[in-house]
Design a protein around this motif. Structure first.
Motif, PDB file in Angstrom:
ATOM      1  N   LYS A 184     -11.166 -12.644   1.287  1.00 41.45           N
ATOM      2  CA  LYS A 184     -11.533 -11.614   0.312  1.00 41.45           C
ATOM      3  C   LYS A 184     -10.757 -10.327   0.571  1.00 41.45           C
ATOM      4  CE  LYS A 184     -14.706 -13.454  -2.398  1.00 41.45           C
ATOM      5  NZ  LYS A 184     -14.562 -13.515  -3.873  1.00 41.45           N
ATOM      6  N   SER A 185     -10.550 -10.010   1.839  1.00 38.27           N
ATOM      7  CA  SER A 185      -9.863  -8.764   2.182  1.00 38.27           C
ATOM      8  C   SER A 185      -8.344  -8.876   2.118  1.00 38.27           C
ATOM      9  CB  SER A 185     -10.300  -8.291   3.573  1.00 38.27           C
ATOM     10  OG  SER A 185     -11.676  -7.956   3.569  1.00 38.27           O
ATOM     11  N   PHE A 186      -7.821 -10.088   1.879  1.00 35.64           N
ATOM     12  CA  PHE A 186      -6.373 -10.221   1.669  1.00 35.64           C
ATOM     13  C   PHE A 186      -5.948  -9.512   0.388  1.00 35.64           C
ATOM     14  CE2 PHE A 186      -5.486 -14.415   4.173  1.00 35.64           C
ATOM     15  CZ  PHE A 186      -5.561 -13.700   5.348  1.00 35.64           C
ATOM     16  N   ASN A 187      -6.850  -9.497  -0.614  1.00 32.07           N
ATOM     17  CA  ASN A 187      -6.570  -8.869  -1.899  1.00 32.07           C
ATOM     18  C   ASN A 187      -5.405  -9.586  -2.592  1.00 32.07           C
ATOM     19  OD1 ASN A 187      -6.809  -6.995  -4.032  1.00 32.07           O
ATOM     20  ND2 ASN A 187      -7.008  -5.266  -2.635  1.00 32.07           N
ATOM     21  N   ASP A 188      -5.045  -9.114  -3.773  1.00 30.95           N
ATOM     22  CA  ASP A 188      -3.903  -9.672  -4.501  1.00 30.95           C
ATOM     23  C   ASP A 188      -2.615  -9.065  -3.949  1.00 30.95           C
ATOM     24  OD1 ASP A 188      -5.624 -11.052  -6.353  1.00 30.95           O
ATOM     25  OD2 ASP A 188      -5.990  -9.111  -7.302  1.00 30.95           O
ATOM     26  N   PRO A 189      -1.518  -9.832  -3.941  1.00 35.62           N
ATOM     27  CA  PRO A 189      -0.240  -9.244  -3.506  1.00 35.62           C
ATOM     28  C   PRO A 189       0.097  -8.002  -4.335  1.00 35.62           C
ATOM     29  CG  PRO A 189      -0.038 -11.631  -3.714  1.00 35.62           C
ATOM     30  CD  PRO A 189      -1.386 -11.267  -4.268  1.00 35.62           C
ATOM     31  N   ASP A 190       0.522  -6.944  -3.650  1.00 35.84           N
ATOM     32  CA  ASP A 190       0.866  -5.692  -4.329  1.00 35.84           C
ATOM     33  C   ASP A 190       2.302  -5.787  -4.835  1.00 35.84           C
ATOM     34  OD1 ASP A 190       1.397  -3.032  -5.088  1.00 35.84           O
ATOM     35  OD2 ASP A 190      -0.049  -2.287  -3.625  1.00 35.84           O
ATOM     36  N   ARG A 191       2.441  -5.765  -6.162  1.00 34.94           N
ATOM     37  CA  ARG A 191       3.774  -5.914  -6.735  1.00 34.94           C
ATOM     38  C   ARG A 191       4.433  -4.546  -6.994  1.00 34.94           C
ATOM     39  NH1 ARG A 191       3.687 -10.891 -10.905  1.00 34.94           N
ATOM     40  NH2 ARG A 191       3.137  -9.258 -12.394  1.00 34.94           N
ATOM     41  N   GLY A 192       3.802  -3.491  -6.471  1.00 35.42           N
ATOM     42  CA  GLY A 192       4.356  -2.158  -6.673  1.00 35.42           C
ATOM     43  C   GLY A 192       5.164  -1.626  -5.503  1.00 35.42           C
ATOM     44  N   VAL A 193       5.529  -2.515  -4.565  1.00 36.36           N
ATOM     45  CA  VAL A 193       6.259  -2.033  -3.394  1.00 36.36           C
ATOM     46  C   VAL A 193       7.671  -1.589  -3.785  1.00 36.36           C
ATOM     47  CG1 VAL A 193       4.880  -3.363  -1.764  1.00 36.36           C
ATOM     48  CG2 VAL A 193       6.945  -4.374  -2.728  1.00 36.36           C
ATOM     49  N   PHE A 194       8.118  -0.534  -3.139  1.00 34.10           N
ATOM     50  CA  PHE A 194       9.421   0.091  -3.404  1.00 34.10           C
ATOM     51  C   PHE A 194       9.576   0.541  -4.856  1.00 34.10           C
ATOM     52  CE2 PHE A 194      10.368  -2.417   0.463  1.00 34.10           C
ATOM     53  CZ  PHE A 194      10.779  -1.369   1.276  1.00 34.10           C
ATOM     54  N   VAL A 195       8.435   0.761  -5.517  1.00 31.22           N
ATOM     55  CA  VAL A 195       8.424   1.354  -6.859  1.00 31.22           C
ATOM     56  C   VAL A 195       7.464   2.533  -6.803  1.00 31.22           C
ATOM     57  CG1 VAL A 195       7.954   1.033  -9.308  1.00 31.22           C
ATOM     58  CG2 VAL A 195       8.853  -0.885  -7.960  1.00 31.22           C
ATOM     59  N   ALA A 196       7.984   3.745  -6.908  1.00 32.17           N
ATOM     60  CA  ALA A 196       7.124   4.925  -6.820  1.00 32.17           C
ATOM     61  C   ALA A 196       6.225   5.007  -8.039  1.00 32.17           C
ATOM     62  CB  ALA A 196       7.980   6.184  -6.730  1.00 32.17           C
ATOM     63  N   PRO A 197       4.957   5.420  -7.868  1.00 27.02           N
ATOM     64  CA  PRO A 197       4.094   5.573  -9.039  1.00 27.02           C
ATOM     65  C   PRO A 197       4.639   6.642  -9.984  1.00 27.02           C
ATOM     66  CG  PRO A 197       3.091   6.571  -7.099  1.00 27.02           C
ATOM     67  CD  PRO A 197       4.298   5.822  -6.629  1.00 27.02           C
ATOM     68  N   PRO A 198       4.366   6.503 -11.288  1.00 25.96           N
ATOM     69  CA  PRO A 198       4.938   7.438 -12.252  1.00 25.96           C
ATOM     70  C   PRO A 198       4.307   8.827 -12.201  1.00 25.96           C
ATOM     71  CG  PRO A 198       3.483   5.886 -13.354  1.00 25.96           C
ATOM     72  CD  PRO A 198       3.612   5.417 -11.948  1.00 25.96           C
ATOM     73  N   VAL A 199       3.144   8.952 -11.563  1.00 26.48           N
ATOM     74  CA  VAL A 199       2.442  10.244 -11.471  1.00 26.48           C
ATOM     75  C   VAL A 199       2.189  10.558 -10.012  1.00 26.48           C
ATOM     76  CG1 VAL A 199       0.436  11.579 -12.193  1.00 26.48           C
ATOM     77  CG2 VAL A 199       1.301   9.755 -13.667  1.00 26.48           C
TER      78      VAL A 199
END
Length: 311
Positions: free
Chosen positions: A296-311
């Motif tokens: 449960k704590s593995f969570n979903d793979p984060d596909r936002g790595v090396f992509v800065a948030p827009p805000v």
């Protein structure tokens, strides 16, 4: 290196189901909506001087936008940015005035695995208050735990570049070391790193006033039918209480209290075998640590790595 980071400020999440997430974190988790705009909300903890401790941003994909830490002065921010640049760390932005609530002076960069990290100083102090006896609302964001497929390298990266120090490690005879607790002040950990097949958020933890308030908050979430992952109990590493729940998008969030404060000059890290039930839960009241809890704590793979948030 000298430690230029002083404390944890906030954790920022991108969420597809924005209104449902906002309702969870305000109505059930009891954070206070400090300010919001279309598709973005800044949520404060009642007892904290930080302007906000969770930022929710509407997006088509779930991700960890960033983790923010504080520094004491603008000069420290500049010094850290210069050190990181000289060491080859990718800066997302250079030190400048921040446009988020409370302003301040800061910059962003990618950690070893592409998470966006922000460091800032001179953020205006929020008008906060003493949380009263019996109030089961978060006093502050306690710590953030992240998942890593190369945790040993990531622990070394946070030590070398940001001055985090190891407090304790969880290990087992069969799997080896699995979690590293890192501090940037006398609090046992503000950040921890867990072994996982992919980069993701493991959990964000919120400090309550005391044992009674922690149990009342745990009970409120149970009564509301929020899925409990693990707890209530008390860990050995950090000596803090724990109740882990899932938010509507499957991010793990924790209520805790009484996290240990260390004498850093005298502290020596422990290697704790978490297959010993006393290590996972000194009280023996929590459901056993199991594959269910871990997964449960593995969570979903984060596909936002090396992509800065827009805000």
């Amino acid at each position: 290196m000298d430690r230029l980071i002083t404390h944890l400020r906030h954790v920022d999440l991108a969420v597809p189901d924005y209104e449902r997430q906002l309702a969870f974190y305000t109505d059930l988790w009891k954070l206070s909506p400090e300010s919001s705009d279309a598709g973005i909300a800044f949520l404060a903890a009642e007892g904290s001087p930080e302007q906000y401790q969770v930022r929710l941003r509407a997006d088509t994909e779930k991700r960890l936008d960033l983790i923010a830490f504080g520094a004491e002065t603008a000069a420290d921010v500049d010094a850290l940015a210069e050190e990181l640049r000289a060491q080859g760390v990718t800066l997302v932005s250079t030190p400048d005035k921040l446009q988020t609530p409370g302003g301040g002076y800061g910059f962003r960069f990618f950690d070893l695995e592409g998470r966006t990290i922000e460091v800032s100083s001179d953020v205006a102090v929020r008008a906060h208050r003493r949380v009263e006896e019996g109030e089961s609302v978060p006093v502050k964001l306690s710590h953030v735990v992240i998942n890593s497929p190369q945790p040993e390298a990531l622990v070394a990266w946070y030590d070398r570049h940001l001055g985090f120090r190891l407090s304790d490690t969880l290990t087992s005879p069969h799997m080896g070391s699995m979690m590293w607790f890192l501090r940037c002040n006398p609090q046992h950990h503000s950040l921890a790193i867990a072994r996982c097949p992919h980069v993701s958020l493991h959990h964000a933890s919120f400090e309550l006033r005391g044992i009674d308030e922690y149990m009342r908050g745990t009970g409120r979430l149970l009564r509301a039918g929020v899925e409990k992952v693990w707890g209530p109990g008390r860990h050995l590493a950090g000596n803090n209480t724990f109740s882990y729940f899932l938010d509507p998008l499957g991010n793990t969030v924790e209520y805790t209290t009484e996290l240990e404060r260390l004498d850093e000059d005298l502290w020596h890290p422990h290697l704790y075998d978490f297959t010993d039930p006393q290590v996972s839960d000194q009280w023996g009241t929590a459901n056993p640590m199991s594959e269910f809890v871990a997964t449960k704590s593995f969570n979903d793979p984060d596909r936002g790595v090396f992509v800065a948030p827009p805000v």
